[in-house]
Enzyme design. Structure first.
Site, mmCIF file in Angstrom:
data_model
loop_
_atom_site.group_PDB
_atom_site.id
_atom_site.type_symbol
_atom_site.label_atom_id
_atom_site.label_comp_id
_atom_site.label_asym_id
_atom_site.label_seq_id
_atom_site.Cartn_x
_atom_site.Cartn_y
_atom_site.Cartn_z
ATOM 1 N N ASP A 125 2.437 -7.976 6.316
ATOM 2 C CA ASP A 125 2.442 -6.529 6.119
ATOM 3 C C ASP A 125 3.848 -5.940 6.075
ATOM 4 O OD1 ASP A 125 1.618 -3.983 5.807
ATOM 5 O OD2 ASP A 125 0.811 -3.716 7.828
ATOM 6 N N ASN A 169 -6.142 5.086 2.486
ATOM 7 C CA ASN A 169 -7.177 5.396 3.481
ATOM 8 C C ASN A 169 -7.727 6.743 3.035
ATOM 9 O OD1 ASN A 169 -6.756 3.087 5.027
ATOM 10 N ND2 ASN A 169 -5.168 4.071 6.249
ATOM 11 N N GLU A 182 2.772 -4.768 -4.862
ATOM 12 C CA GLU A 182 2.889 -3.583 -4.013
ATOM 13 C C GLU A 182 4.063 -3.768 -3.066
ATOM 14 O OE1 GLU A 182 -0.719 -1.866 -2.222
ATOM 15 O OE2 GLU A 182 0.386 -1.537 -0.369
ATOM 16 N N LYS A 211 -8.717 0.859 -1.615
ATOM 17 C CA LYS A 211 -8.591 -0.028 -0.456
ATOM 18 C C LYS A 211 -9.998 -0.203 0.081
ATOM 19 C CE LYS A 211 -6.620 -0.042 4.274
ATOM 20 N NZ LYS A 211 -5.595 0.575 5.158
ATOM 21 N N GLU A 262 -9.132 -2.880 7.328
ATOM 22 C CA GLU A 262 -8.816 -1.954 8.424
ATOM 23 C C GLU A 262 -9.866 -0.853 8.553
ATOM 24 O OE1 GLU A 262 -4.740 -0.750 7.552
ATOM 25 O OE2 GLU A 262 -4.006 -2.451 8.714
ATOM 26 N N TRP A 297 -3.420 -7.509 16.222
ATOM 27 C CA TRP A 297 -2.529 -6.361 16.393
ATOM 28 C C TRP A 297 -1.644 -6.525 17.626
ATOM 29 C CZ3 TRP A 297 -6.306 -1.695 15.052
ATOM 30 C CH2 TRP A 297 -6.515 -1.698 13.657
ATOM 31 N N GLU A 314 8.309 1.655 6.982
ATOM 32 C CA GLU A 314 7.418 1.574 8.146
ATOM 33 C C GLU A 314 7.928 0.601 9.209
ATOM 34 O OE1 GLU A 314 3.413 0.476 7.117
ATOM 35 O OE2 GLU A 314 2.784 0.310 9.207
#
Ligand code: GCW
Length: 680
Positions: A363, A208, A385, A285, A289, A540, A391
């Site tokens: 994710d 980001n 990745e 990216k 998002e 979400w 997380e």
């Protein structure tokens, strides 16, 4: 006090006197070739190791053949002195390969570490030091090794203000404010640690992205890091914000086909290479998002990536373009979106583009089936990745050794391009045939004294590096190395710690997301259970993923549901469509099933969910008591750090179990199995 700063490069003193004598003798006559920066790094590392392991300095020589015990240098350098073409077998191992073993020369036996290039020698030296630390050094046996994956890379999600997205170990170690003038010694230890694993690339900034990293002020700072890392064989990459032409270039558009936009990137890239001549390239990216990307201009991912690839190509740079794309505007299973967007573009990306794909389609969940892009495209470079930072796995309060999870993904059979293909074979090129290969890991490193917050987070950094070097290594073997390098040779510590590590990931899956459940954690912070999250953006919410109702639970991704299962090879799609054939660990990922659906154990789905959650708690407790039984054998600082965190982990495991089971019971309307601890 032991605070974990040294990581696995502790080089604790060698206790056995015969071993000590053997190693001391090798260090007392090192015939050392070359003067370059990597050679200096090798000397420094050997000096440090010698001082710590034996309490004395090594002796380096470039002349005294009669004093020599250990030869260090490149194949060509050794050939010059020894007058023979040594170790032919490493010739084809590429610049990073090495050989180590004994050499007979003029009636005497020496030990030698030889690389094709200085970096290979460095890797060989680290490997040799590891063999001493793990007590597996045998001067009589030889070892040849070379990395199987070309780019072994850390991705830092570090912001320019030093906050770290999904970082749980303090702030970013990149002290942008004091760079370029001040060099934190930590940068060197960071490079040493990475080089010891063979990590050879690092993207410094968050995906980001902030466009300011591409301004000269920041380029100067990044240059300092690139110069420091170069001798360790580590290349620097940066993240490129797609809208940078607007934000820092004064343009009205970032359309990748606009000549002014192309000119902007061309100039930026040239500027970048004027600071960092071996700059790795950009990690991007885009259109995910809320990040800007080519879609704003009606262009696809290939048009966006290729524009950057073309400006980087003359400098030898590459584009790493992420496949983590999904959007809630499209009413479609999020699982399917990357394949939708990237499969039609197969063959359209330049050779210097790699599509970086997360291990699973959602994710970084505690368990995901492998991403269906692996095997679906034939003419596109794919990179892996993984997420090292935890997380969705308890962040830095929980001990969860991630190597078994990565191993599970890497060994998964894709059945494409050939019936025997695996994910590992696709990303290391052996099945896919791709030349430009990549494994990236989202870093868990921060300013905490022990780097990773939880001491055992270090094991995940370590394991990532080892698996990137060789995706076929077993997680058990890696755990053994890390434990010995971190805690020494004590057998009890080894046995118990290894057991704790190897069961930790399944425990986390059990108390968080058993049987294929996923994405039911707290909204946005992703910490702790929250299967009740609803409202707002559907993808979400937790309800979107577990779909529990009075009938049953799970996400139907078969042909009767979203059809995502069809993105896999027919061998998988066919057998996994059948809820009695699919491995039960993926059951609710692909199926919505009645609470009374019978599992292989003969129990109902509802009962099995309860048993899994409860088993997770039990394992967390036994991890804690196992660790506590090591009291007195491990230094008090590290012992207490881990013990306290394991106590938190047990509480959190109970929290997960109780919250999820009580919530799901409101739909299932059934009692909990009797043999489990009743949630309350
Ligand atoms: O896992 C999710 C994270 C975001 C992250 C995103 C991504 C960098 O919650 O914080 O953003 O994935 O991978 O792009």
């Amino acid at each position: 006090p032991k605070d974990g700063y040294e990581l696995w490069l502790d080089y604790s003193s060698i206790e056995s006197s015969s071993k000590r004598a053997e190693i001391t003798s090798l260090f007392s006559g090192i015939y050392f070739f070359g003067q370059g920066p990597t050679q200096q790094v090798i000397q420094q590392e050997l000096r440090l190791a010698s001082q710590k392991m034996m309490g004395r300095d090594p002796v380096f020589t470039q002349e005294r053949l009669n004093q020599t015990q250990l030869w260090l240098g490149t194949r060509e350098e050794l050939a010059q002195v020894l007058g023979l073409e040594t170790q032919m077998q490493i010739r084809n191992l590429g610049p990073e390969g090495f050989w180590r073993g004994s050499i007979d020369f003029q009636g005497k036996t020496y030990y030698a570490i030889i690389g094709n290039q200085p970096i290979g020698v460095l890797y060989g030296v680290f490997d040799w030091l590891k063999s001493i630390q793990t007590d597996t050094f045998d001067p009589k046996s030889e070892k040849t090794d070379a990395p199987k994956v070309k780019l072994r890379m850390l991705n830092h999600w570090d912001n320019l203000d030093r906050t770290v997205e999904r970082g749980y170990a303090g702030f970013s170690i990149w002290d942008w404010h004091r760079l370029p003038g001040f060099i934190d010694p930590r940068y060197i230890d960071y490079a040493r640690a990475n080089a010891s694993l063979g990590i050879n690339a690092v993207s410094l900034t968050n995906v980001n992205a902030n466009a300011f990293i591409l301004t000269p002020d920041f380029m100067k700072k990044a240059k300092v890091l690139a110069d420091l890392f170069r001798p360790y064989g580590i290349k620097v990459f940066l993240t490129a914000r797609f809208s940078a032409p607007i934000e820092i270039g004064g343009l009205k558009t970032a359309d990748p086909l606009d000549p002014e936009v192309v000119a902007f990137w061309k100039k930026k890239t040239e500027e970048m290479y004027s600071f960092i001549p071996d700059f790795g390239g950009f990690l991007v990216k885009a259109n995910s998002e809320g990040q800007p990307g080519p879609h704003e201009y009606g262009r696809n991912h290939a048009e966006g990536a290729n524009m950057l690839a073309d400006v980087l190509a003359p400098h030898g740079g590459i584009v790493i373009w992420r496949a983590f794309v999904y959007s809630h505007e499209i009413d479609e299973d999020r699982h399917k979106q990357a394949n939708f967007e990237f499969e039609p573009l197969d063959g359209k990306f330049r050779d210097n583009v790699i599509i970086q794909v997360k291990n699973g389609a959602i994710d970084f969940m505690p368990r995901e089936p492998f991403h269906p892009l692996f095997g679906a495209v034939k003419n596109t470079n794919l990179g892996m990745e993984f997420q090292i930072t935890q997380e969705y796995l308890g962040q830095a309060t929980q001990l969860v050794y991630l190597a078994p999870m990565w191993e599970e993904v890497l060994r998964s059979k894709t059945y494409r391009p050939s019936p025997t293909s695996t994910v590992a074979g696709i990303i290391d090129g052996s099945d896919s045939g791709q030349k430009l290969t990549l494994m990236a890991g989202v870093s868990n490193i921060g300013t905490d004294r022990n780097w990773t917050g939880h001491l055992f987070g270090q094991a995940n950094w370590f394991a990532f590096g080892r698996q990137a070097w060789d995706p076929n290594l077993s997680s058990e073997e890696i755990a053994e190395e890390w434990i010995k390098m971190t805690f020494g040779q004590n057998k009890d510590i080894l046995a118990k710690t290894k057991e704790i590590m190897l069961e930790s990931r399944e425990a986390a899956v059990n108390y968080m997301n058993p049987l294929g459940l996923h994405h039911i954690m707290g909204r946005s912070h992703h910490y702790g259970p929250a299967p009740w999250v609803e409202g707002g953006r559907a993808d979400w919410t937790s309800l979107y993923y577990h779909r529990a109702d009075s009938e049953g639970i799970g996400f139907d991704r078969t042909a009767t549901g979203s059809g995502a299962l069809n993105q896999y090879a027919p061998e998988i799609a066919n057998s996994w469509s059948d809820p009695t054939q699919i491995p039960e660990k993926y059951l609710l990922w692909f199926h919505h099933l009645p609470w009374d659906f019978e599992l292989k154990s003969g129990r109902s789905l509802w009962e099995e969910i309860g048993l899994h959650y409860d088993q997770g708690v039990k394992t967390a407790r036994s991890m804690k008591s196992e660790w506590d039984s090591l009291q007195g054998q491990i230094d008090p600082e590290r012992f207490s750090h881990v013990s306290q965190l394991l106590a938190v982990q047990v509480q959190e495991a109970e929290w997960w179990r109780n919250a999820c089971l009580l919530y799901f019971q409101t739909f299932a309307q059934r009692p909990f199995p009797e043999e489990i601890e009743q949630p309350q």
